[in-house]
Design a protein around this motif. Structure first.
Motif, PDB file in Angstrom:
ATOM      1  N   GLN A   5       0.837  -1.201   0.000  1.00 35.67           N
ATOM      2  CA  GLN A   5       0.000   0.000   0.000  1.00 35.67           C
ATOM      3  C   GLN A   5       0.869   1.247   0.000  1.00 35.67           C
ATOM      4  O   GLN A   5       0.589   2.219  -0.707  1.00 35.67           O
ATOM      5  N   SER A   6       1.931   1.212   0.785  1.00 38.66           N
ATOM      6  CA  SER A   6       2.845   2.345   0.829  1.00 38.66           C
ATOM      7  C   SER A   6       3.517   2.550  -0.520  1.00 38.66           C
ATOM      8  O   SER A   6       3.654   3.679  -0.992  1.00 38.66           O
ATOM      9  N   SER A   7       3.932   1.445  -1.136  1.00 40.61           N
ATOM     10  CA  SER A   7       4.562   1.522  -2.451  1.00 40.61           C
ATOM     11  C   SER A   7       3.587   2.097  -3.483  1.00 40.61           C
ATOM     12  O   SER A   7       3.964   2.932  -4.313  1.00 40.61           O
ATOM     13  N   PHE A   8       2.321   1.663  -3.411  1.00 37.99           N
ATOM     14  CA  PHE A   8       1.308   2.176  -4.334  1.00 37.99           C
ATOM     15  C   PHE A   8       1.111   3.678  -4.126  1.00 37.99           C
ATOM     16  O   PHE A   8       1.089   4.450  -5.096  1.00 37.99           O
ATOM     17  N   ALA A   9       0.975   4.085  -2.875  1.00 39.48           N
ATOM     18  CA  ALA A   9       0.784   5.513  -2.583  1.00 39.48           C
ATOM     19  C   ALA A   9       1.972   6.341  -3.071  1.00 39.48           C
ATOM     20  O   ALA A   9       1.791   7.421  -3.636  1.00 39.48           O
ATOM     21  N   GLN A  10       3.186   5.841  -2.868  1.00 41.06           N
ATOM     22  CA  GLN A  10       4.365   6.576  -3.345  1.00 41.06           C
ATOM     23  C   GLN A  10       4.387   6.662  -4.867  1.00 41.06           C
ATOM     24  O   GLN A  10       4.731   7.706  -5.431  1.00 41.06           O
ATOM     25  N   THR A  11       4.028   5.563  -5.508  1.00 38.59           N
ATOM     26  CA  THR A  11       4.005   5.570  -6.982  1.00 38.59           C
ATOM     27  C   THR A  11       2.998   6.581  -7.501  1.00 38.59           C
ATOM     28  O   THR A  11       3.306   7.358  -8.413  1.00 38.59           O
ATOM     29  N   ILE A  12       1.808   6.590  -6.928  1.00 42.18           N
ATOM     30  CA  ILE A  12       0.778   7.527  -7.380  1.00 42.18           C
ATOM     31  C   ILE A  12       1.224   8.962  -7.129  1.00 42.18           C
ATOM     32  O   ILE A  12       1.092   9.824  -8.002  1.00 42.18           O
ATOM     33  N   GLU A  13       1.761   9.232  -5.973  1.00 38.80           N
ATOM     34  CA  GLU A  13       2.212  10.584  -5.651  1.00 38.80           C
ATOM     35  C   GLU A  13       3.333  11.032  -6.590  1.00 38.80           C
ATOM     36  O   GLU A  13       3.338  12.158  -7.088  1.00 38.80           O
ATOM     37  N   ARG A  14       4.256  10.139  -6.880  1.00 32.57           N
ATOM     38  CA  ARG A  14       5.394  10.460  -7.744  1.00 32.57           C
ATOM     39  C   ARG A  14       4.950  10.661  -9.201  1.00 32.57           C
ATOM     40  O   ARG A  14       5.434  11.548  -9.891  1.00 32.57           O
ATOM     41  N   ASP A  41     -10.316   7.765 -12.131  1.00 36.13           N
ATOM     42  CA  ASP A  41     -10.922   6.462 -12.444  1.00 36.13           C
ATOM     43  C   ASP A  41      -9.853   5.372 -12.495  1.00 36.13           C
ATOM     44  O   ASP A  41     -10.070   4.250 -12.004  1.00 36.13           O
ATOM     45  N   MET A  42      -8.704   5.706 -13.066  1.00 32.08           N
ATOM     46  CA  MET A  42      -7.605   4.737 -13.121  1.00 32.08           C
ATOM     47  C   MET A  42      -7.136   4.387 -11.712  1.00 32.08           C
ATOM     48  O   MET A  42      -6.968   3.202 -11.384  1.00 32.08           O
ATOM     49  N   ILE A  43      -6.951   5.381 -10.859  1.00 31.74           N
ATOM     50  CA  ILE A  43      -6.493   5.134  -9.486  1.00 31.74           C
ATOM     51  C   ILE A  43      -7.538   4.317  -8.730  1.00 31.74           C
ATOM     52  O   ILE A  43      -7.196   3.351  -8.029  1.00 31.74           O
ATOM     53  N   HIS A  44      -8.790   4.676  -8.908  1.00 32.94           N
ATOM     54  CA  HIS A  44      -9.863   3.925  -8.248  1.00 32.94           C
ATOM     55  C   HIS A  44      -9.867   2.469  -8.706  1.00 32.94           C
ATOM     56  O   HIS A  44     -10.020   1.549  -7.897  1.00 32.94           O
ATOM     57  N   ASN A  58       5.998  -4.315 -12.166  1.00 33.11           N
ATOM     58  CA  ASN A  58       6.250  -2.891 -12.339  1.00 33.11           C
ATOM     59  C   ASN A  58       4.915  -2.156 -12.198  1.00 33.11           C
ATOM     60  O   ASN A  58       4.128  -2.089 -13.141  1.00 33.11           O
ATOM     61  N   LEU A  59       4.685  -1.614 -11.023  1.00 35.08           N
ATOM     62  CA  LEU A  59       3.403  -0.958 -10.740  1.00 35.08           C
ATOM     63  C   LEU A  59       3.197   0.278 -11.616  1.00 35.08           C
ATOM     64  O   LEU A  59       2.076   0.552 -12.066  1.00 35.08           O
ATOM     65  N   THR A  60       4.248   0.997 -11.918  1.00 34.66           N
ATOM     66  CA  THR A  60       4.131   2.190 -12.761  1.00 34.66           C
ATOM     67  C   THR A  60       3.677   1.807 -14.172  1.00 34.66           C
ATOM     68  O   THR A  60       2.763   2.419 -14.732  1.00 34.66           O
ATOM     69  N   ALA A  61       4.294   0.789 -14.743  1.00 38.31           N
ATOM     70  CA  ALA A  61       3.902   0.337 -16.079  1.00 38.31           C
ATOM     71  C   ALA A  61       2.460  -0.168 -16.066  1.00 38.31           C
ATOM     72  O   ALA A  61       1.692   0.104 -16.996  1.00 38.31           O
ATOM     73  N   TYR A  62       2.077  -0.860 -15.018  1.00 33.11           N
ATOM     74  CA  TYR A  62       0.704  -1.351 -14.885  1.00 33.11           C
ATOM     75  C   TYR A  62      -0.272  -0.174 -14.814  1.00 33.11           C
ATOM     76  O   TYR A  62      -1.339  -0.205 -15.440  1.00 33.11           O
ATOM     77  N   ALA A  63       0.102   0.874 -14.099  1.00 33.95           N
ATOM     78  CA  ALA A  63      -0.753   2.056 -13.984  1.00 33.95           C
ATOM     79  C   ALA A  63      -0.913   2.740 -15.342  1.00 33.95           C
ATOM     80  O   ALA A  63      -2.017   3.143 -15.713  1.00 33.95           O
ATOM     81  N   TYR A  64       0.183   2.858 -16.113  1.00 33.04           N
ATOM     82  CA  TYR A  64       0.079   3.485 -17.425  1.00 33.04           C
ATOM     83  C   TYR A  64      -0.781   2.644 -18.366  1.00 33.04           C
ATOM     84  O   TYR A  64      -1.540   3.172 -19.186  1.00 33.04           O
TER      85      TYR A  64
END
Length: 177
Positions: A5-14, A41-44, A58-64
Motif C-alpha cells: 500500500q505504501s509503495s502504491f501511494a508513493q508511486t501515485i504521488e510520484r 478512475d484509473m487510481i480507483h 512494475n506498478l508504474t507500467a501497470y498504472a500506465y
C-alpha cells in the motif's frame, strides 16, 4: 500488505502529474475536469484490485496500461453526435453566409439557401455529417479529429470528400425563388 500500500501511494504521488500530462497529450482539447476524471478512475480501478499488487512486477507500467485503457474507453464513449436542430449550428450557418441585411430580396435568398443547406446536410449519413460539421462549422482539424474519435485520418478525409460530393449533388439545382 502495508508495504504494498505504501509503495502504491508513493508511486501515485510520484507519477500523478505525469499521469495528467500523459492524458492531456493523448487527448487533445480535453477539459481539465475530464483529465482528472480519467486519472481518478484509473487510481480507483487500481485500488479495487489492490489484492494483486504483489503479483505486479512494475506498478508504474501497470498504472500506465490501465490509464491507456481508460483513454480508449473515453474516446469510445465520447464520440460527438451533431444535431441540426440546435441553435449553435444554425447560428454558425447564418454567420457563414453573406450578409444581406439591407436588401430584402437577398435576405430571402439567403434564408432559402440556409434552409436548403440544412436540408442537404441532414441528408448525409451520420458519420459524414459529423465530419463535415466538425471541420466546416466547428473548425476542427482532421488530425485532431482522428485522434479524438480514434478513427484513421484517411477514413475521415474520405468521409469529408463523400460529404462534399453529396452536398454538391444535392445543391446543384438549387436556385432561390
Amino acid at each position: 500488505m502495508k508495504t504494498l500500500q505504501s509503495s502504491f501511494a508513493q508511486t501515485i504521488e510520484r507519477e500523478k502529474n505525469k499521469f495528467f500530462r500523459y492524458v492531456r497529450k493523448r487527448l487533445s482539447r480535453i477539459p481539465a475536469m475530464d483529465v482528472e476524471d480519467i486519472v481518478s478512475d484509473m487510481i480507483h480501478g487500481l485500488l479495487k484490485r489492490a489484492d494483486i499488487f504483489g503479483e505486479i512486477e512494475n506498478l508504474t507500467a501497470y498504472a500506465y496500461r490501465s490509464l491507456e485503457n481508460r483513454i480508449i474507453d473515453f474516446r469510445r464513449n465520447s464520440r460527438p453526435t451533431e444535431s441540426l436542430d440546435d441553435e449553435e449550428h444554425a447560428d454558425a450557418l447564418t454567420f457563414s453566409l453573406p450578409s444581406s441585411a439591407d436588401n430584402p430580396e437577398r435576405s430571402v435568398e439567403r434564408l432559402q439557401l440556409q434552409d436548403r443547406l440544412l436540408w442537404a446536410i441532414g441528408q448525409l449519413s451520420a458519420k459524414e455529417r459529423a465530419v463535415w460539421i466538425a471541420t466546416e462549422i466547428d473548425g476542427h482539424g482532421f488530425r485532431d479529429l482522428a485522434e479524438e474519435w480514434d478513427e484513421p485520418l484517411g477514413t475521415l478525409l474520405s468521409r469529408k470528400s463523400r460529404a462534399n460530393a453529396r452536398l454538391r449533388e444535392l445543391l446543384k439545382d438549387f436556385t432561390p425563388n
